[in-house]
Design an enzyme around this catalytic site. Structure first.
Site, PDB file in Angstrom:
ATOM      1  N   CYS A 186      -2.713   0.268   9.908  1.00 30.10           N
ATOM      2  CA  CYS A 186      -3.661  -0.434   9.149  1.00 30.10           C
ATOM      3  C   CYS A 186      -4.737  -1.073  10.456  1.00 30.10           C
ATOM      4  O   CYS A 186      -5.808  -1.282  10.046  1.00 30.10           O
ATOM      5  CB  CYS A 186      -3.061  -1.956   8.809  1.00 30.10           C
ATOM      6  SG  CYS A 186      -1.564  -1.731   7.711  1.00 30.10           S
TER       7      CYS A 186
ATOM      8  N   HIS B 251       0.750  -1.232   0.175  1.00 27.48           N
ATOM      9  CA  HIS B 251      -0.126  -0.004   0.037  1.00 27.48           C
ATOM     10  C   HIS B 251       0.904   1.122   0.045  1.00 27.48           C
ATOM     11  O   HIS B 251       1.875   1.315   0.409  1.00 27.48           O
ATOM     12  CB  HIS B 251      -0.691   0.238   1.169  1.00 27.48           C
ATOM     13  CG  HIS B 251      -1.942  -0.921   1.297  1.00 27.48           C
ATOM     14  ND1 HIS B 251      -2.231  -1.689   2.490  1.00 27.48           N
ATOM     15  CD2 HIS B 251      -3.217  -1.272   0.510  1.00 27.48           C
ATOM     16  CE1 HIS B 251      -3.210  -2.486   2.091  1.00 27.48           C
ATOM     17  NE2 HIS B 251      -3.791  -2.132   0.994  1.00 27.48           N
TER      18      HIS B 251
HETATM   19  C1  CIR Z   1      -3.718  -7.829   2.846  1.00 26.93           C
HETATM   20  O1  CIR Z   1      -3.036  -8.233   2.186  1.00 26.93           O
HETATM   21  O2  CIR Z   1      -4.825  -7.120   2.603  1.00 26.93           O
HETATM   22  C2  CIR Z   1      -3.516  -7.753   4.529  1.00 26.93           C
HETATM   23  N1  CIR Z   1      -2.875  -8.987   4.712  1.00 26.93           N
HETATM   24  C3  CIR Z   1      -2.728  -6.555   4.994  1.00 26.93           C
HETATM   25  C4  CIR Z   1      -3.377  -5.478   5.010  1.00 26.93           C
HETATM   26  C5  CIR Z   1      -2.457  -4.336   5.414  1.00 26.93           C
HETATM   27  N2  CIR Z   1      -3.172  -2.961   5.518  1.00 26.93           N
HETATM   28  C6  CIR Z   1      -2.867  -1.884   5.310  1.00 26.93           C
HETATM   29  O3  CIR Z   1      -1.682  -2.021   5.086  1.00 26.93           O
HETATM   30  N3  CIR Z   1      -3.442  -0.773   5.476  1.00 26.93           N
END
Ligand code: CIR
Length: 249
Positions: free
Chosen positions: A243, A156
């Site tokens: 997150c 991200h």
């Molecule tokens: C994903 O791949 O969507 C999750 N395993 C990790 C999401 C992390 N979120 C973020 O960086 N905002």
């Protein structure tokens, strides 16, 4: 300030992974670290709202991806990973008392982790999860200037760059084009700490992973107050400190 968080899903080991190798996630340890994170936010003055865990959504602890909270409204996203689309309804219920809700619709996809709001401008990382259609919709829904940011090699936009003070950003330039951030003071992550670009700014204090000591010192040398949390267990699920919460000012 209100902080919305969600309990770690017991199915976290089935999380999405893109740029990180799968390794065993210790669920109890992830929960413990997540609890310490919540205690820190609470000690910094946040009123905490907790959403129950959902075994049907392995990644649902990462509430940041389900919404973007602005002063006047909240945008409910349409996450790029299909396994995550259903996470948004519980987050919308939690946000509804505080903000008018608007929704990103197909064919747009958007993860909140790709959205960096700086003053009145919104920056959106063109990752595997977020697309141009989402940028158009965000512009229309929010009436704000929305800038696309070219990035690569990380999940991200906010994996690579986040705000750490009124006028400073911490950044891993290997993963993001910094040209759109002209006028901001950039603090580079230290060598060997590529994931050090993800920090939560709460008032004048930065909540930051304990693992990135060299970058932490760089922040402190520039007058930034840093409070650390152990965040390595959820880092195995490709999540950082931003997150795990949605901040409602
Ligand atoms: C994903 O791949 O969507 C999750 N395993 C990790 C999401 C992390 N979120 C973020 O960086 N905002």
């Amino acid at each position: 300030m209100i902080a919305i968080t969600r309990d770690v899903s017991p199915s976290i080991e089935r999380c999405e992974l893109t740029h990180v190798e799968r390794s065993v996630i210790d669920y109890e340890r992830a929960c413990l670290q997540h609890e310490r994170y919540r205690e820190l936010l609470s000690s910094l003055g946040c009123r905490m709202i907790t959403i129950d865990a959902d075994p049907g959504f392995p990644d649902s602890v990462f509430v940041e991806d389900a919404a973007i909270v602005l002063d006047d409204l909240a945008v409910i996203t349409r996450p790029g990973a299909e396994s995550r689309r259903g996470e948004t309804s519980a987050v919308a219920v939690a946000l509804a008392p505080f903000r008018k809700l608007v929704h990103i619709e197909a064919p747009a996809t958007l993860d909140g982790g790709d959205v960096l709001v700086l003053d009145d401008r919104i920056f959106v990382g063109l990752s595997d999860r977020s697309n141009h259609a989402a940028i158009d919709q965000l512009r229309r829904l929010t009436g704000r200037a929305v800038t696309a940011v070219v990035m690569s090699d990380c999940l991200h936009l906010k994996t690579a760059i986040t705000q750490v003070s009124r006028n400073q950003l911490v950044v891993n330039r290997a993963w993001v084009d910094v040209a759109p951030f002209e006028g901001w003071e950039l603090i580079d992550v230290a060598p060997g700490e590529p994931f050090g670009g993800n920090a939560v700014l709460l008032g004048d204090v930065v909540v930051y992973p304990a693992a990135y000591g060299d970058t932490r010192r760089r922040l402190e040398e520039r007058g930034i107050e840093v409070r650390t949390v152990e965040a390595d267990e959820l880092a195995k699920a490709e999540g950082g400190v931003t997150c795990c919460s949605l901040l409602v000012r």
